[in-house]
Design a protein around this motif. Structure first.
Motif, PDB file in Angstrom:
ATOM      1  N   CYS A  44       0.854  -1.184   0.000  1.00  0.00           N
ATOM      2  CA  CYS A  44       0.000   0.000   0.000  1.00  0.00           C
ATOM      3  C   CYS A  44       0.894   1.239   0.000  1.00  0.00           C
ATOM      4  CB  CYS A  44      -0.895   0.019   1.239  1.00  0.00           C
ATOM      5  SG  CYS A  44      -1.886   1.522   1.376  1.00  0.00           S
ATOM      6  N   LEU A  45       0.645   2.151  -0.949  1.00  0.00           N
ATOM      7  CA  LEU A  45       1.374   3.418  -1.036  1.00  0.00           C
ATOM      8  C   LEU A  45       0.402   4.570  -0.804  1.00  0.00           C
ATOM      9  CD1 LEU A  45       3.229   2.725  -4.411  1.00  0.00           C
ATOM     10  CD2 LEU A  45       4.156   2.387  -2.107  1.00  0.00           C
ATOM     11  N   GLU A  46       0.796   5.528   0.026  1.00  0.00           N
ATOM     12  CA  GLU A  46       0.030   6.758   0.214  1.00  0.00           C
ATOM     13  C   GLU A  46       0.994   7.936   0.145  1.00  0.00           C
ATOM     14  OE1 GLU A  46      -1.938   6.267   3.975  1.00  0.00           O
ATOM     15  OE2 GLU A  46      -3.680   5.333   3.038  1.00  0.00           O
ATOM     16  N   TYR A  47       0.681   8.919  -0.688  1.00  0.00           N
ATOM     17  CA  TYR A  47       1.511  10.115  -0.840  1.00  0.00           C
ATOM     18  C   TYR A  47       2.974   9.736  -1.118  1.00  0.00           C
ATOM     19  CZ  TYR A  47      -2.547  12.218   1.421  1.00  0.00           C
ATOM     20  OH  TYR A  47      -3.826  12.604   1.749  1.00  0.00           O
ATOM     21  N   SER A  48       3.170   8.767  -1.971  1.00  0.00           N
ATOM     22  CA  SER A  48       4.524   8.245  -2.206  1.00  0.00           C
ATOM     23  C   SER A  48       4.861   8.219  -3.685  1.00  0.00           C
ATOM     24  CB  SER A  48       4.647   6.827  -1.646  1.00  0.00           C
ATOM     25  OG  SER A  48       4.496   6.840  -0.249  1.00  0.00           O
ATOM     26  N   ASN A  49       6.119   8.437  -3.994  1.00  0.00           N
ATOM     27  CA  ASN A  49       6.637   8.345  -5.355  1.00  0.00           C
ATOM     28  C   ASN A  49       7.556   7.137  -5.437  1.00  0.00           C
ATOM     29  OD1 ASN A  49       5.294  10.679  -6.153  1.00  0.00           O
ATOM     30  ND2 ASN A  49       6.953  11.975  -5.451  1.00  0.00           N
ATOM     31  N   ALA A  50       6.966   5.986  -5.329  1.00  0.00           N
ATOM     32  CA  ALA A  50       7.721   4.734  -5.288  1.00  0.00           C
ATOM     33  C   ALA A  50       8.036   4.232  -6.690  1.00  0.00           C
ATOM     34  CB  ALA A  50       6.926   3.678  -4.535  1.00  0.00           C
TER      35      ALA A  50
END
Length: 166
Positions: A44-50
C-alpha cells in the motif's frame, strides 16, 4: 504470509520514495472482514513516489481495494510486474486511487485476479495516470472483469491488451 490490521499486508509506505525491485509478495493479507477495509494486500502506497519494478504479486488479498497493490495520492512508477491470482473487493490485481501523475504504468501482466465488486484485474478510481503496454487477461469480477473506471477517471491506455476477462 504477512498480515496487516489495515493497510499494506507486506509493505506500507506513506510519504516515502522507496524502490521495490525483483521481489515476490505471496499470500499477504490486510483489513478486517467486518469492521475495517484494507488497502493493498501486498503493498500500500500513500503520498509516495515509489518505484515498483519486476515483482511478483501472487495470492495476496485485501478486504477493501487492491489485492496485490494499491496507491492513493501517489505517483509511482509501476513497471514489468506480474499480478497473478490476487483478490480484493475492488481491484483484484491492483487499484490506483485519487492520483494524478505522469510516471509510467507499463509492461505489467495482470492475470487471473478477481474482485467481489469491481475491477477483477485493475480498478482506476479518480485517476489520470498513463497506462502503456499492459496485458490484462483472464480476470473475474461482478463488474469490469478486466478493468473498472469510476467517475473522474481520465487515464489513457495505449497499446494494452484486454482478453478473456469476465
Amino acid at each position: 504470509r504477512n498480515l496487516a490490521y489495515k493497510n499494506g499486508g507486506a509493505v506500507y509506505a506513506r510519504e516515502a520514495s522507496i524502490k521495490v525491485d525483483h521481489c515476490s509478495f505471496d499470500n499477504n493479507y490486510c483489513g478486517q472482514a467486518t469492521t475495517l477495509f484494507g488497502y493493498g494486500g501486498g503493498i500500500c502506497l500513500e503520498y509516495s513516489n515509489a518505484v515498483i519494478e519486476r515483482n511478483y504479486f501472487t495470492l495476496n488479498s485485501s478486504t477493501g481495494v487492491g489485492g496485490g497493490l494499491s496507491w492513493e495520492y501517489s505517483d509511482p512508477s509501476v513497471v514489468a510486474n506480474h499480478f497473478y491470482d490476487n483478490y480484493s473487493a475492488l481491484g483484484g490485481g491492483f487499484t490506483c486511487m485519487r492520483s494524478s501523475g505522469t510516471r509510467p504504468i507499463v509492461n505489467n501482466l495482470v492475470e487471473a485476479n478477481s474482485s467481489l465488486f469491481f475491477g477483477g484485474g485493475i480498478a482506476v478510481l479518480e485517476t489520470t495516470m498513463p497506462f502503456t503496454n499492459n496485458t490484462i487477461v483472464a480476470n473475474f469480477s461482478g463488474a469490469g472483469g478486466g478493468l473498472y473506471f469510476n467517475a473522474n477517471s481520465f487515464s489513457v491506455f495505449k497499446n494494452c491488451v484486454g482478453w478473456d476477462n469476465y
